[in-house]
Design an enzyme around this catalytic site. Structure first.
Site, short mmCIF file in Angstrom:
data_model
loop_
_atom_site.label_atom_id
_atom_site.label_comp_id
_atom_site.label_asym_id
_atom_site.label_seq_id
_atom_site.Cartn_x
_atom_site.Cartn_y
_atom_site.Cartn_z
CB ALA B 85 -4.44 23.43 -37.18
CG ASP B 86 -6.61 22.77 -43.11
OD1 ASP B 86 -6.34 22.76 -44.39
OD2 ASP B 86 -6.33 21.67 -42.40
CB SER B 87 -11.56 21.46 -40.84
OG SER B 87 -11.48 21.39 -42.41
#
Lengths: 322, 141
Positions: B85-87
């Site tokens: 998961a990225d930001s």
């Protein structure tokens, strides 16, 4: 060793094998690897940022990938394998290989990619750990990494903090743009986005703002909750300068959360390969002695480490927005 | 679209419980500047096991957000940092959880979350706190 992979292409300069610390993984010919990482033009000043990126989907040759895997430390390899699924594992591995090979380029080929060690600052931001025994040289290199599913970028700066964020222009959010903005951005940014009637254009502006804010937070190195997005605004001004300012309402009451949100940062925002937005942020040490900020100098290379480097800035592939 | 996290925001690396009175967090995943190095005050500590239905709902939201392939398992033990998961994914997940459970998650609470189970436990706590909140309607957290 994999001779057929160590090709010399146009622009690659043969380098003499430098003296080097003993490789961590015996059996890999460090000298030959070095010869295929040509030194880039040096970082001229604190205002210059170099970005090196690779595209994981294009790197599928197993022996090539094994070569990159060899560069990682045991803990990096372990972390990469902990990722959920082969694609994420490969990306994690390539990310470290990109970082190590990129850093090595800026040490006049004196430091083997495998030799770098890293530490975290107190907020968890990674930094180079130089040996303190005086036996090796140090370079005032700062770096930051950003991933999308199709591209991994590593930004390098000299003597100044750096943050970088890359995002696919067409990235579709699950949530509605304005609800995301209302939850996470400042009121002035929400207003800016709300005024854009075309949903594609609105989505693109959202992504631009996101990458700018993300790059700033990563440069600050304090973490998302250390610099919540709704405490500062990134304004894309008409003269194309990006101005960062603390969100007035949130920061006026002595909210200690805003104390370290400094405003002396320089930004660059560019379109990359017509598919991505890339934002870079570095600390501005000029102390306002210049009239307006001198723009950040940006150079971008696409790389297949040890195989080929292509300078893409100055071509259509990199379109500066600011 | 799932991507390897190289971003400022993400959930924490797994929490190591050193003793019952303090929990310190292990270091952040590379490229994530999310605050994780400081000891977590006890009130944010994740303690109890989450309800299975909460865990299942969190898994669903996470799987949808990250477009996790069918053959990849997401369970209570799944670590957010390993799910790629990225930001932007993370904030969307947090928003999705807020909407699904009608709660409000502070950035500082989100810091202490390392696994899906941690997120579910936090949600259970916030939901319980909300149902016993004062008449003025002010949330307790």
């Amino acid at each position: 060793m994999h001779h057929r992979l160590l090709l010399r292409r146009r622009g690659a300069m043969p380098l003499p094998s430098p003296p080097q610390p003993a490789p961590r993984t015996p059996g890999v010919a460090g000298g030959r690897l070095f010869a295929s990482l040509p030194s880039p033009p040096p970082l001229q000043s604190r205002r210059e940022v170099h970005v090196w990126y690779l595209c994981p989907d294009e790197l599928n040759d197993h022996s090539q990938l094994d070569m990159y895997k060899e560069l990682l430390s045991p803990s990096e390899r372990k972390n990469a394998l902990a990722m959920n699924g082969p694609r994420l594992q490969k990306d994690a591995m390539l990310s470290r290989a990109l970082l190590r090979t990129t850093l090595s380029r800026y040490t006049d080929a004196k430091i083997d990619p495998r030799s770098f060690e890293f530490k975290k600052n107190k907020f968890g931001k990674p930094e180079i750990l130089w040996q303190s025994d005086g036996s090796s040289m140090e370079w005032p290199l700062h770096f930051n990494i950003s991933h999308t599913s199709s591209l991994i970028a590593c930004g390098i700066a000299m003597d100044t903090l750096i943050g970088i964020d890359v995002e696919e222009k067409k990235r579709k959010t699950v949530k509605n743009i304005l609800s995301l903005a209302r939850r996470y951005f400042t009121p002035s940014e929400v207003d800016y986005l709300a005024k854009i009637s075309d949903s594609d254009a609105q989505q693109k502006e959202f992504i631009k703002l996101w990458t700018l804010k993300e790059a700033y937070v990563k440069a600050l190195g304090r973490g998302f909750s250390g610099a919540p997005f709704n405490r500062f605004s990134n304004q894309l001004e008409t003269n194309n300068r990006i101005q960062i300012s603390k969100a007035a309402k949130v920061c006026n009451d002595s909210d200690s959360g805003c104390d370290y949100l400094s405003e002396n940062w320089r930004f660059a925002l560019a379109g990359l390969n017509s598919s991505y937005y890339m934002a870079v942020c570095i600390e501005d040490n000029s102390r306002g002695s210049e009239n307006g900020s001198v723009p950040l100098g940006l150079k971008v290379w696409k790389t297949i480490p040890f195989i080929e480097d292509t300078l893409v800035s100055g071509t259509d592939a990199v379109k500066l927005i600011t | 679209m799932a991507s390897v996290a190289g971003s400022a925001l993400s959930f924490a690396r797994p929490v190591k419980a050193t003793n019952t009175n303090s929990i310190s967090l292990t270091s952040a995943r590379k490229g994530n500047a999310f605050l994780r190095m400081q000891p977590v005050p006890m009130r944010f500590a994740v303690c109890c096991t989450a309800k299975k239905e909460t865990v299942d709902k969190v898994c669903d939201i996470v799987k949808k957000q990250l477009a996790v392939p069918e053959d990849i398992e997401v369970s209570g033990a799944s670590k957010f940092s390993d799910l790629g998961a990225d930001s932007l994914d993370t904030v969307e997940i947090v928003m999705g959880l807020e909407e699904e459970f009608k709660i409000s998650v502070e950035e500082s609470s989100a810091q202490s979350i390392a696994t899906v189970e941690d997120a579910a436990a936090l949600i259970d706590r916030l939901v319980a706190a909300k149902s016993s909140e004062k008449p003025s309607g002010k949330p307790l957290e």
